[in-house]
Design an enzyme around this catalytic site. Structure first.
Site, PDB file in Angstrom:
ATOM      1  N   TYR A   1     -14.727   3.562   8.911  1.00 32.58           N
ATOM      2  CA  TYR A   1     -13.264   3.614   9.068  1.00 32.58           C
ATOM      3  C   TYR A   1     -12.896   4.331  10.371  1.00 32.58           C
ATOM      4  O   TYR A   1     -12.091   3.841  11.169  1.00 32.58           O
ATOM      5  CB  TYR A   1     -12.687   4.344   7.863  1.00 32.58           C
ATOM      6  CG  TYR A   1     -11.222   4.671   7.911  1.00 32.58           C
ATOM      7  CD1 TYR A   1     -10.261   3.669   7.963  1.00 32.58           C
ATOM      8  CD2 TYR A   1     -10.783   6.003   7.867  1.00 32.58           C
ATOM      9  CE1 TYR A   1      -8.905   3.982   7.973  1.00 32.58           C
ATOM     10  CE2 TYR A   1      -9.436   6.322   7.867  1.00 32.58           C
ATOM     11  CZ  TYR A   1      -8.500   5.312   7.924  1.00 32.58           C
ATOM     12  OH  TYR A   1      -7.167   5.626   7.935  1.00 32.58           O
TER      13      TYR A   1
ATOM     14  N   GLY B   1       0.805  -1.222   0.000  1.00 35.36           N
ATOM     15  CA  GLY B   1       0.000   0.000   0.000  1.00 35.36           C
ATOM     16  C   GLY B   1       0.838   1.273   0.000  1.00 35.36           C
ATOM     17  O   GLY B   1       2.069   1.232  -0.022  1.00 35.36           O
TER      18      GLY B   1
ATOM     19  N   ASP C   1       1.819  -8.899   2.059  1.00 32.74           N
ATOM     20  CA  ASP C   1       0.503  -8.369   1.706  1.00 32.74           C
ATOM     21  C   ASP C   1      -0.383  -9.538   1.331  1.00 32.74           C
ATOM     22  O   ASP C   1       0.085 -10.675   1.254  1.00 32.74           O
ATOM     23  CB  ASP C   1       0.610  -7.340   0.567  1.00 32.74           C
ATOM     24  CG  ASP C   1      -0.440  -6.235   0.706  1.00 32.74           C
ATOM     25  OD1 ASP C   1      -1.632  -6.576   0.787  1.00 32.74           O
ATOM     26  OD2 ASP C   1      -0.075  -5.050   0.772  1.00 32.74           O
ATOM     27  N   ILE C   2      -1.671  -9.230   1.072  1.00 31.56           N
ATOM     28  CA  ILE C   2      -2.622 -10.295   0.746  1.00 31.56           C
ATOM     29  C   ILE C   2      -2.428 -10.802  -0.688  1.00 31.56           C
ATOM     30  O   ILE C   2      -2.792 -11.903  -1.031  1.00 31.56           O
ATOM     31  CB  ILE C   2      -4.075  -9.793   0.973  1.00 31.56           C
ATOM     32  CG1 ILE C   2      -5.146 -10.848   0.699  1.00 31.56           C
ATOM     33  CG2 ILE C   2      -4.399  -8.576   0.138  1.00 31.56           C
ATOM     34  CD1 ILE C   2      -5.537 -11.607   1.892  1.00 31.56           C
TER      35      ILE C   2
ATOM     36  N   LYS D   1     -11.002   2.929  13.745  1.00 28.07           N
ATOM     37  CA  LYS D   1      -9.763   3.522  14.277  1.00 28.07           C
ATOM     38  C   LYS D   1      -9.947   3.944  15.735  1.00 28.07           C
ATOM     39  O   LYS D   1      -9.061   3.755  16.561  1.00 28.07           O
ATOM     40  CB  LYS D   1      -9.314   4.701  13.397  1.00 28.07           C
ATOM     41  CG  LYS D   1      -8.814   4.282  12.014  1.00 28.07           C
ATOM     42  CD  LYS D   1      -7.562   3.424  12.113  1.00 28.07           C
ATOM     43  CE  LYS D   1      -7.068   2.900  10.790  1.00 28.07           C
ATOM     44  NZ  LYS D   1      -5.950   1.946  10.918  1.00 28.07           N
TER      45      LYS D   1
HETATM   46  C1  AKB Z   1      -8.502   8.680   4.338  1.00 26.84           C
HETATM   47  O1  AKB Z   1      -8.715   9.702   3.651  1.00 26.84           O
HETATM   48  O2  AKB Z   1      -9.375   7.834   4.577  1.00 26.84           O
HETATM   49  C2  AKB Z   1      -7.128   8.494   4.940  1.00 26.84           C
HETATM   50  C3  AKB Z   1      -7.041   9.030   6.321  1.00 26.84           C
HETATM   51  C4  AKB Z   1      -7.109  10.481   6.568  1.00 26.84           C
HETATM   52  O3  AKB Z   1      -6.898   8.276   7.248  1.00 26.84           O
HETATM   53  N1  AKB Z   1      -6.147   9.108   4.108  1.00 26.84           N
END
Ligand code: AKB
Length: 318
Positions: free
Chosen positions: A143, A12, A35-36, A147
């Protein structure tokens, strides 16, 4: 003695550059890229490479044991924009991979873990300017939720099981070697590619959308710095705010025009605008600067100069 490192997600955007940097610091034999799949042939052919499925505990453990790994950098993740399309896959990948690595550390197979968090942990209720380390954290993307959750688990594993896990809340990262994929800040890389190849760019964010950003060299430096700092200096075990510069699409376009005067930008905001609107404009990273002496180097002008020069070369060669 050199660490014996496994990078998961080495194909990545950040994983690839981290692989090159760590190999230059610790030697090719001590840094295993994985990596995968074989998606980045430059990385696959650059040194030891293994197929590792970050979602499969056994797959990670086999590789860790095979090379007697002591340090893992877990760079595999589904980013913000793709995560909104595949919420359950984003949750599964981002959480399962973290648990596998934390559990390997808890079971003493490995000693040290790096896991990236993101400005995506913040949401629309967070103060937008100079966002503090400790503040309201109500992410609106899957996402961001992964996190934020991951940060809590990192701190928990450190407190309960003495796992040496270190983490940074990356802003948008700008680089020329490997493209980012599926993020909201990706425009800040695409724009340079299109400036070089077509002298025009249609931006998926509004012209005045200000976001925290950083050049790859600074992001890699921060990652190496936090990982090589004394344990006692790492006071935050969830994740550190990390910052360099902030800019809008209009600012980048202007800085490109200084080198390519006939460059043109148009704006056609899509679903990523809502994500960007929920994120901070700038970040207070004074704790990182204080605890382990973090300093960034690259301004927007430096980034534009470097990106245009490197991409001009790259496209000339291809
Ligand atoms: C995203 O845009 O999802 C990433 C981030 C800010 O973690 N680049």
């Amino acid at each position: 003695m050199n660490p014996k490192i496994l990078i998961i997600g080495a194909c990545g955007q950040i994983g690839s550059e981290l692989t090159y940097k760590l190999r230059s610091l610790y030697g090719d034999k001590n840094v295993i890229a994985s990596d995968i799949s074989y998606t980045n042939l430059d990385i696959v052919n650059s040194g030891i490479f293994e197929i590792v499925d970050a979602q499969d505990y056994e797959s990670v453990k086999v590789c860790v044991e095979k090379y007697r790994i002591d340090t893992v950098y877990l760079m595999a993740a589904m980013l913000s924009a793709t995560g909104e399309k595949y919420p359950m896959q984003a949750w599964d990948l981002n959480m399962n991979s973290l648990f596998h690595v934390l559990n390997l550390a808890k079971a003493k197979f490995i000693k040290k873990v790096f896991w990236p968090s993101s400005i995506a942990i913040f949401g629309s209720t967070t103060p937008k300017d100079n966002t503090p380390q400790y503040t309201i954290v109500e992410p609106s993307t899957v996402y961001g939720i992964t996190k934020q959750t991951g940060e809590r688990w990192c701190e928990y594993y450190h407190k309960k099981y003495a796992v040496d896990v270190r983490s940074l809340r990356y802003p948008g990262i700008i680089s020329w070697k490997t493209l980012p994929g599926g993020g909201t800040t990706d425009y800040a890389v695409d724009i340079y590619h299109k400036a070089v190849t077509e002298k025009k760019y249609e931006c998926f964010l509004k012209e005045d959308t200000e976001l925290p950003m950083m050049f790859m060299d600074d992001a890699i430096k921060a990652t190496v710095d936090i990982m090589s700092s004394d344990k006692a200096d790492i006071k935050i075990r969830s994740s550190y705010n990390l910052s360099a510069i902030s800019f809008t699409p209009k600012d980048v376009a202007q800085s490109i025009k200084a080198f390519i005067p006939d460059f043109e930008i148009t704006y056609k905001p899509d679903s990523r605008q809502e994500i960007a609107d929920s994120w901070p404009k700038s970040i207070d990273d004074s704790q990182a600067r204080q605890d382990w002496n973090w300093k960034h180097k690259f301004s927007l002008e430096d980034i534009t100069k470097e990106m245009l020069m490197q991409l001009n070369e790259k496209y000339k060669e291809s």
